[in-house]
Enzyme design. Structure first.
Site, short mmCIF file in Angstrom:
data_model
loop_
_atom_site.label_atom_id
_atom_site.label_comp_id
_atom_site.label_asym_id
_atom_site.label_seq_id
_atom_site.Cartn_x
_atom_site.Cartn_y
_atom_site.Cartn_z
N ASP A 193 0.66 -1.10 0.17
CA ASP A 193 -0.34 0.03 -0.07
C ASP A 193 0.91 1.26 -0.02
O ASP A 193 1.97 1.43 0.66
CB ASP A 193 -0.78 0.06 1.41
CG ASP A 193 -2.06 -0.90 1.01
OD1 ASP A 193 -2.50 -1.21 0.00
OD2 ASP A 193 -2.45 -1.42 2.09
N HIS A 197 0.39 -7.71 -0.98
CA HIS A 197 -1.08 -8.42 -1.18
C HIS A 197 -1.91 -8.19 -2.31
O HIS A 197 -1.40 -7.24 -3.16
CB HIS A 197 -2.09 -7.81 0.18
CG HIS A 197 -2.37 -6.52 0.16
ND1 HIS A 197 -1.38 -5.43 0.61
CD2 HIS A 197 -3.23 -5.53 -0.14
CE1 HIS A 197 -1.90 -4.32 0.51
NE2 HIS A 197 -3.22 -4.38 0.03
#
Length: 283
Positions: free
Chosen positions: A103, A256
Site C-alpha cells: 500500500d 497483497h
C-alpha cells in the site's frame, strides 16, 4: 516461534500468516494483550481475526494504537470517518486491487500497517493473498542479494492510478493534482525493517516503474525477474474471507493481492492504514 500468554496464535504457513483467537478487538484489548498482538504481527506479518464486531470508532481506534492513521488519496471515506477507506465494488465499479502491491509505496513515507474489516462479501470468491517480502529476499542467491542492495527504484502513484483517473470527467484536473501532490519517489530495492532489522524486497508491479541506476532494458529485465520471483506460492498465504473477519498486516514487509473473481457481485471492505517512515536501505 513466539510464546503468547493472552492470545492464541496458529500459524498458517512457515513464511507468513496466522489466525489469532482469544481477543476481542472491540474491547479494546488491554496493553499486555496488545503488546502480544504486535509481537505476533512482527513474527507472522499478517494476522487473521474471526467473528469480530467493531463499530467505525472502534476500528479507527484499534488502528490508532498501532500508529497515526491516514487518509487515502484515491479511495472514498466512510461518512464521518475520513481515516476509514471504503473499498466497494460491484458491476458498476469493477475491482481494481487485483495486482500485487504494498500500500502507498508511491509515498515518501509509506504506510506501515493496515487494518481491513470485511463488511459485505460475495457468495463466492473475493479472497485476499499476502506474500512475505522477507522470504522472497532470503530465497535469492547471495550474489543477487548483494547486487540488489546497491539499487533504488522509482514508485509512482500515476503508474497505477493514471489509467483510472483518465476515465473521469475531470481527468486532466485530477491527473495534474496527482502530479503536484504525489510526485514519483525513489526507495531502496532492498529495505531494512525498522523493528526486526530483517532485509526485504521492496518492489511491486503496481507502483514500481523502474530501477534508477539501470538502463531501461536492464531495469525491465531485473524488475521482471524480481516480480516473477515474488509471486512464488512458497512465500504466500491466502484468506477466504468470512463477514466480520479482520486482517492486520505489516505493510512494510508484505505485499497483497485482492482477487477479482467475484465480479460482478458486490463486495465491501473497510480499511484503515497506519502511517510509517521512509524505507531504509542496507547500511
Amino acid at each position: 516461534m513466539g510464546s503468547y500468554q493472552r492470545i492464541e496464535v496458529k500459524p498458517r504457513t512457515r513464511a507468513i500468516g496466522a489466525d489469532v483467537s482469544g481477543i476481542d478487538l472491540s474491547g479494546p484489548p488491554d496493553d499486555e494483550t496488545f503488546q502480544e498482538l504486535k509481537a505476533a504481527l512482527h513474527e507472522h506479518l499478517v494476522l487473521f481475526f474471526h467473528d469480530q464486531q467493531m463499530s467505525p470508532e472502534q476500528h479507527r481506534d484499534l488502528a490508532n494504537r498501532l500508529g497515526r492513521t491516514e487518509v487515502h488519496e484515491y479511495f472514498p471515506s466512510l461518512d464521518g470517518f475520513p481515516e476509514i477507506s471504503v473499498l466497494e465494488h460491484d458491476a458498476e465499479h469493477p475491482p481494481i486491487s487485483d495486482s500485487w502491491h504494498s500500500d502507498v509505496s508511491y509515498r515518501s513515507d509509506p504506510s506501515m500497517a493496515s487494518v481491513l474489516y470485511a463488511r459485505t462479501l460475495p457468495s463466492r470468491g473475493g479472497d485476499t493473498l499476502w506474500l512475505s517480502a522477507y522470504a522472497a529476499f532470503d530465497a535469492l542467491s547471495k550474489p543477487m542479494q548483494a547486487f540488489l542492495t546497491t539499487l533504488h527504484a522509482e514508485h509512482d502513484f500515476l503508474y497505477a492510478y493514471g489509467p483510472l483517473l483518465s476515465r473521469l470527467d475531470d481527468a486532466q484536473e485530477r491527473i495534474e493534482k496527482a502530479r503536484r501532490d504525489t510526485p514519483p519517489v525513489v526507495h531502496p530495492v532492498v529495505v531494512t525493517h525498522p523493528v526486526t532489522g530483517r532485509r526485504l524486497l521492496y518492489v511491486n508491479p503496481t507502483f514500481t516503474r523502474s530501477i534508477v541506476e539501470l538502463s531501461r532494458s536492464e531495469s525491465r529485465a531485473v524488475l521482471d525477474l524480481l516480480l516473477d520471483h515474488l509471486r512464488k506460492p512458497d512465500f504466500q498465504v491466502r484468506l477466504q474471507w468470512r463477514e466480520n473477519d479482520v486482517a492486520i498486516w505489516d505493510n512494510r514487509a508484505t505485499q497483497h493481492y485482492a482477487t477479482a473473481d467475484y465480479y460482478p457481485e458486490y463486495r465491501r471492505m473497510h480499511r484503515v492504514t497506519v502511517g510509517g517512515d521512509r524505507p531504509l536501505g542496507v547500511n
